[in-house]
Write a protein that holds these residues in place. Sequence first.
Motif: not given
Length: 252
Positions: A116-124
């Motif tokens: 829900g935090f727009e400035n968060f991401q995961i890269l796999s």
Amino acid sequence: MKNNLGRALLVSILLMPVLIYLIFVYSSREVFFNTLDYVGPPTVLERTDEAGNVHYDTIRYAVPHFRAISHTGTIVTDDSLKGKITVINFFFTNCPSICGPMNFHVKERIFDRFNGFENFQILSFTVDPERDSVEALKAYAKSIGANTVNGRTVWNFLTAEKDRIYKLAEALFLNASEDETAPGGYLHSELLVLVDWEGRLRSRRDDYGNIIGAYSSLDQMALKDLQEDISVLIAEYEKNESLKRKKSKKSN
């Protein structure tokens, strides 16, 4: 009367994490605000000003340049880290061992909590790009429920040239390589790396004062630490953005 007290106590317990978070993010007092250490060797640059004075600038270690293709078909580069708090790991879709538990925990403990935090991401990043095509990664993302959130791709599954992926893992102080003796033919770490909005690796210290550098996806306490440290970076990011807005208002 007892029922009212019970309800009040329940509401207080439910609201406590929210109140702590708000204090943590918005308080201007440093006593409420912790920061994480930087991971990796810094670069010290020497420069001389117009008056002939020598200055030394410290450049924090950061994720090196990379270029990969997401399961959505979009190009993701190191520029995609800017303005985002990012968790990075390595896996492959045919992995018969740690990948399943690893990405299950990433989904349940990290993705579901912070999407829900727009400035968060995961890269796999896949360590088996020869088999893990964009279509294979797309099917994998769907199978574990890494859905878009309000039309935004929070969790990208990425492929690139094999050598570039392995060099990136090495630059992040993680393992990724072909290994005939390893389950599935590939050896890779189960660790998760935390990156701030300027592409710099961040981490807490352990009980002995050592920077841990990465977080085990198979250890519940390590996952709890990662959750807390993501929250720390969110608070730091929000605080920095708030200061920028205040400075902008003053200058105008």
